[in-house]
Design an enzyme around this catalytic site. Structure first.
Site, PDB file in Angstrom:
ATOM      1  N   THR A  48      18.953 -23.324  27.558  1.00 49.04           N
ATOM      2  CA  THR A  48      20.311 -23.591  26.916  1.00 49.04           C
ATOM      3  C   THR A  48      20.514 -22.122  26.051  1.00 49.04           C
ATOM      4  OG1 THR A  48      20.047 -25.951  26.639  1.00 49.04           O
ATOM      5  CG2 THR A  48      21.754 -24.614  25.141  1.00 49.04           C
ATOM      6  N   CYS A  49      19.522 -21.569  25.617  1.00 50.33           N
ATOM      7  CA  CYS A  49      19.726 -20.370  24.790  1.00 50.33           C
ATOM      8  C   CYS A  49      20.029 -19.250  25.687  1.00 50.33           C
ATOM      9  CB  CYS A  49      18.549 -19.971  23.952  1.00 50.33           C
ATOM     10  SG  CYS A  49      17.950 -21.281  22.865  1.00 50.33           S
ATOM     11  N   HIS A  50      19.380 -19.186  26.810  1.00 49.22           N
ATOM     12  CA  HIS A  50      19.245 -17.959  27.880  1.00 49.22           C
ATOM     13  C   HIS A  50      20.628 -18.113  28.526  1.00 49.22           C
ATOM     14  CE1 HIS A  50      18.017 -14.386  29.928  1.00 49.22           C
ATOM     15  NE2 HIS A  50      17.947 -15.148  31.069  1.00 49.22           N
TER      16      HIS A  50
END
Length: 160
Positions: A48-50
């Site tokens: 999700t972050c990347h």
């Protein structure tokens, strides 16, 4: 207790990559006398972050800065070497990466989370905030680490 809009950020020391290697940078160094968008993620390179969270800030960097913002900073409970590699991998030029390797800043904000069930240890909750001269003016915290809606660049832009 969780930090709230109107509160001053707690004092903390991050690690950032300098020309000769890791160097300390305090909350005063980052926020004093500046308008800063601070984005926190549970972990560099995590899906999700990347794929969902950081790319919005990379793409909308100029739009955010055009709203009178002095800097965009990303913090994570990762070491400075991982954040440096993530910054380069994501093409995140012009965005500051603040390593909170031990989670001290996340804990001081009351925005830490227990990721031990996933083998991640203590991490930061996902959020975005606008900080003016060390004071929180906008705070958008996700209710689940897999979401990047309230803390996304588009949502934050609407509040600037």
């Amino acid at each position: 207790m969780t930090i709230q809009v109107g509160d001053h950020l707690p004092q903390a020391t991050f690690r950032v990559m300098g020309p000769e290697g890791p160097v300390p940078k305090t909350t005063d160094d980052v926020f004093k006398g500046r308008r800063v968008v601070l984005v926190a993620v549970p972990g560099a390179f995590t899906p999700t972050c990347h794929r969902n969270h950081l790319p919005g800030y990379v793409t909308r960097r100029d739009d955010i800065l055009a709203r009178g913002i002095d800097a965009i900073a990303v913090t994570s409970v990762n070491d400075v070497f991982v954040l440096e590699a993530w910054s380069k991998s994501a093409g995140a030029e012009g965005i500051e990466f603040l390593a909170d390797g031990n989670g001290d800043f996340a804990k001081a904000l009351g925005l830490d989370m227990d990721g031990t069930g996933f083998g991640l240890g203590v991490r930061s909750k996902r959020y975005a905030m606008l900080v003016e001269d060390g004071v929180v003016r906008v705070l958008n915290v996700e209710d689940a680490p897999s979401k990047a809606d309230l803390s996304g660049a588009e949502t934050l832009l609407k509040s600037l």
